[in-house]
Motif scaffolding. Structure first.
Motif, PDB file in Angstrom:
ATOM      1  N   SER A   1      52.685 -83.195  72.662  1.00  0.00           N
ATOM      2  CA  SER A   1      53.314 -83.521  73.954  1.00  0.00           C
ATOM      3  C   SER A   1      54.057 -84.847  73.880  1.00  0.00           C
ATOM      4  O   SER A   1      55.179 -84.977  74.384  1.00  0.00           O
ATOM      5  CB  SER A   1      52.260 -83.585  75.061  1.00  0.00           C
ATOM      6  N   LYS A   2      53.429 -85.832  73.260  1.00  0.00           N
ATOM      7  CA  LYS A   2      54.076 -87.144  73.146  1.00  0.00           C
ATOM      8  C   LYS A   2      55.255 -87.101  72.180  1.00  0.00           C
ATOM      9  O   LYS A   2      56.242 -87.808  72.388  1.00  0.00           O
ATOM     10  CB  LYS A   2      53.057 -88.202  72.747  1.00  0.00           C
ATOM     11  N   LEU A   3      55.169 -86.293  71.148  1.00  0.00           N
ATOM     12  CA  LEU A   3      56.313 -86.134  70.254  1.00  0.00           C
ATOM     13  C   LEU A   3      57.472 -85.494  71.014  1.00  0.00           C
ATOM     14  O   LEU A   3      58.621 -85.924  70.902  1.00  0.00           O
ATOM     15  CB  LEU A   3      55.927 -85.292  69.035  1.00  0.00           C
ATOM     16  N   LEU A   4      57.164 -84.486  71.834  1.00  0.00           N
ATOM     17  CA  LEU A   4      58.188 -83.846  72.667  1.00  0.00           C
ATOM     18  C   LEU A   4      58.823 -84.839  73.637  1.00  0.00           C
ATOM     19  O   LEU A   4      60.017 -84.767  73.913  1.00  0.00           O
ATOM     20  CB  LEU A   4      57.572 -82.693  73.466  1.00  0.00           C
TER      21      LEU A   4
ATOM     22  N   ARG B   1      58.381 -77.647  82.506  1.00  0.00           N
ATOM     23  CA  ARG B   1      59.471 -78.602  82.302  1.00  0.00           C
ATOM     24  C   ARG B   1      59.743 -78.892  80.831  1.00  0.00           C
ATOM     25  O   ARG B   1      60.566 -79.749  80.509  1.00  0.00           O
ATOM     26  CB  ARG B   1      59.161 -79.907  83.040  1.00  0.00           C
ATOM     27  N   THR B   2      59.078 -78.192  79.922  1.00  0.00           N
ATOM     28  CA  THR B   2      59.302 -78.421  78.489  1.00  0.00           C
ATOM     29  C   THR B   2      60.734 -78.066  78.118  1.00  0.00           C
ATOM     30  O   THR B   2      61.230 -76.999  78.487  1.00  0.00           O
ATOM     31  CB  THR B   2      58.328 -77.565  77.648  1.00  0.00           C
ATOM     32  N   ASN B   3      61.375 -78.961  77.399  1.00  0.00           N
ATOM     33  CA  ASN B   3      62.716 -78.711  76.898  1.00  0.00           C
ATOM     34  C   ASN B   3      62.567 -77.757  75.712  1.00  0.00           C
ATOM     35  O   ASN B   3      62.133 -78.157  74.628  1.00  0.00           O
ATOM     36  CB  ASN B   3      63.364 -80.033  76.478  1.00  0.00           C
ATOM     37  N   LYS B   4      62.925 -76.493  75.910  1.00  0.00           N
ATOM     38  CA  LYS B   4      62.709 -75.470  74.883  1.00  0.00           C
ATOM     39  C   LYS B   4      63.520 -75.729  73.616  1.00  0.00           C
ATOM     40  O   LYS B   4      63.049 -75.471  72.516  1.00  0.00           O
ATOM     41  CB  LYS B   4      63.011 -74.084  75.450  1.00  0.00           C
ATOM     42  N   SER B   5      64.722 -76.252  73.760  1.00  0.00           N
ATOM     43  CA  SER B   5      65.538 -76.559  72.579  1.00  0.00           C
ATOM     44  C   SER B   5      64.873 -77.653  71.757  1.00  0.00           C
ATOM     45  O   SER B   5      64.807 -77.564  70.528  1.00  0.00           O
ATOM     46  CB  SER B   5      66.941 -77.002  72.987  1.00  0.00           C
ATOM     47  N   ARG B   6      64.387 -78.689  72.420  1.00  0.00           N
ATOM     48  CA  ARG B   6      63.698 -79.778  71.697  1.00  0.00           C
ATOM     49  C   ARG B   6      62.417 -79.257  71.064  1.00  0.00           C
ATOM     50  O   ARG B   6      62.103 -79.593  69.922  1.00  0.00           O
ATOM     51  CB  ARG B   6      63.396 -80.950  72.635  1.00  0.00           C
ATOM     52  N   LEU B   7      61.658 -78.436  71.789  1.00  0.00           N
ATOM     53  CA  LEU B   7      60.436 -77.855  71.235  1.00  0.00           C
ATOM     54  C   LEU B   7      60.747 -77.077  69.961  1.00  0.00           C
ATOM     55  O   LEU B   7      60.096 -77.273  68.933  1.00  0.00           O
ATOM     56  CB  LEU B   7      59.760 -76.944  72.263  1.00  0.00           C
TER      57      LEU B   7
ATOM     58  N   LEU C   1      61.662 -79.466  67.118  1.00  0.00           N
ATOM     59  CA  LEU C   1      60.491 -80.154  66.567  1.00  0.00           C
ATOM     60  C   LEU C   1      59.616 -79.201  65.749  1.00  0.00           C
ATOM     61  O   LEU C   1      59.136 -79.557  64.670  1.00  0.00           O
ATOM     62  CB  LEU C   1      59.659 -80.786  67.681  1.00  0.00           C
ATOM     63  N   LEU C   2      59.416 -77.999  66.270  1.00  0.00           N
ATOM     64  CA  LEU C   2      58.573 -77.032  65.556  1.00  0.00           C
ATOM     65  C   LEU C   2      59.188 -76.619  64.222  1.00  0.00           C
ATOM     66  O   LEU C   2      58.465 -76.282  63.286  1.00  0.00           O
ATOM     67  CB  LEU C   2      58.295 -75.807  66.423  1.00  0.00           C
ATOM     68  N   SER C   3      60.510 -76.678  64.119  1.00  0.00           N
ATOM     69  CA  SER C   3      61.148 -76.325  62.849  1.00  0.00           C
ATOM     70  C   SER C   3      60.793 -77.329  61.750  1.00  0.00           C
ATOM     71  O   SER C   3      60.892 -77.016  60.569  1.00  0.00           O
ATOM     72  CB  SER C   3      62.670 -76.225  63.013  1.00  0.00           C
ATOM     73  N   GLY C   4      60.345 -78.515  62.143  1.00  0.00           N
ATOM     74  CA  GLY C   4      59.959 -79.528  61.175  1.00  0.00           C
ATOM     75  C   GLY C   4      58.459 -79.637  60.959  1.00  0.00           C
ATOM     76  O   GLY C   4      58.001 -80.502  60.220  1.00  0.00           O
ATOM     77  N   LEU C   5      57.700 -78.777  61.630  1.00  0.00           N
ATOM     78  CA  LEU C   5      56.243 -78.766  61.497  1.00  0.00           C
ATOM     79  C   LEU C   5      55.806 -77.440  60.908  1.00  0.00           C
ATOM     80  O   LEU C   5      56.463 -76.421  61.106  1.00  0.00           O
ATOM     81  CB  LEU C   5      55.575 -78.924  62.873  1.00  0.00           C
ATOM     82  N   ARG C   6      54.690 -77.441  60.199  1.00  0.00           N
ATOM     83  CA  ARG C   6      54.110 -76.163  59.776  1.00  0.00           C
ATOM     84  C   ARG C   6      53.149 -75.740  60.878  1.00  0.00           C
ATOM     85  O   ARG C   6      52.246 -76.478  61.258  1.00  0.00           O
ATOM     86  CB  ARG C   6      53.366 -76.286  58.448  1.00  0.00           C
TER      87      ARG C   6
END
Length: 137
Positions: free
Chosen positions: A20-23, A57-63, A66-71
């Motif tokens: 959440s804080k990374l987002l 309210r989560t920004n889906k594009s940002r999510l 970010l997920l593309s850089g996490l496993r």
């Protein structure tokens, strides 16, 4: 606030608050994640953490970025059984601690050393013991 040092190599695990804080582009979490990556650590998140951290309210594009850089670590039957064992060993109930247990179980399976960014240090310590370094965020 002074930066915290993370270990060389290993794995960085984000719990719900960490993600959440990374987002939210939290300065401390962004800096800790960048430092971990610069030291060769892999950044991971449980699939259940994504469910817990996302809201209307989560920004889906940002999510997605970010997920593309996490496993993303899946949770299947074997992982669920192991997480249930952690709950029983810690004397905790799955109704309240199910996702924490799944995140802890995933963290315990990662390449060491393992560092977890979490707002739930007390509960995670009960589940992970001293096998995961917990960094409060």
């Amino acid at each position: 606030m002074p930066r915290r040092k993370l270990s060389h190599e290993g794995t960085l695990v984000l719990d719900s608050e960490g993600l959440s804080k990374l987002l939210a582009d939290d300065e401390q979490v962004v800096a800790l994640t960048a430092e971990a990556r610069s030291r060769g650590m892999e950044a991971v998140v449980s699939a259940l953490t994504i469910i817990e951290a996302v809201h209307a309210r989560t920004n889906k594009s940002r999510l997605n970025w970010l997920l593309s850089g996490l496993r993303v670590i899946p949770v299947g039957d074997e992982e669920a059984r192991a997480a249930s064992g952690l709950l029983m060993d810690a004397g905790l109930h799955g109704h309240k601690y199910a996702i924490d247990a799944a995140v802890a179980e995933a963290a315990l399976r990662q390449r060491r050393p393992v560092v977890m960014l979490t707002s739930d240090v007390d509960d995670m310590r009960k589940l992970c013991g001293d096998r995961v370094r917990l960094v409060p965020v």
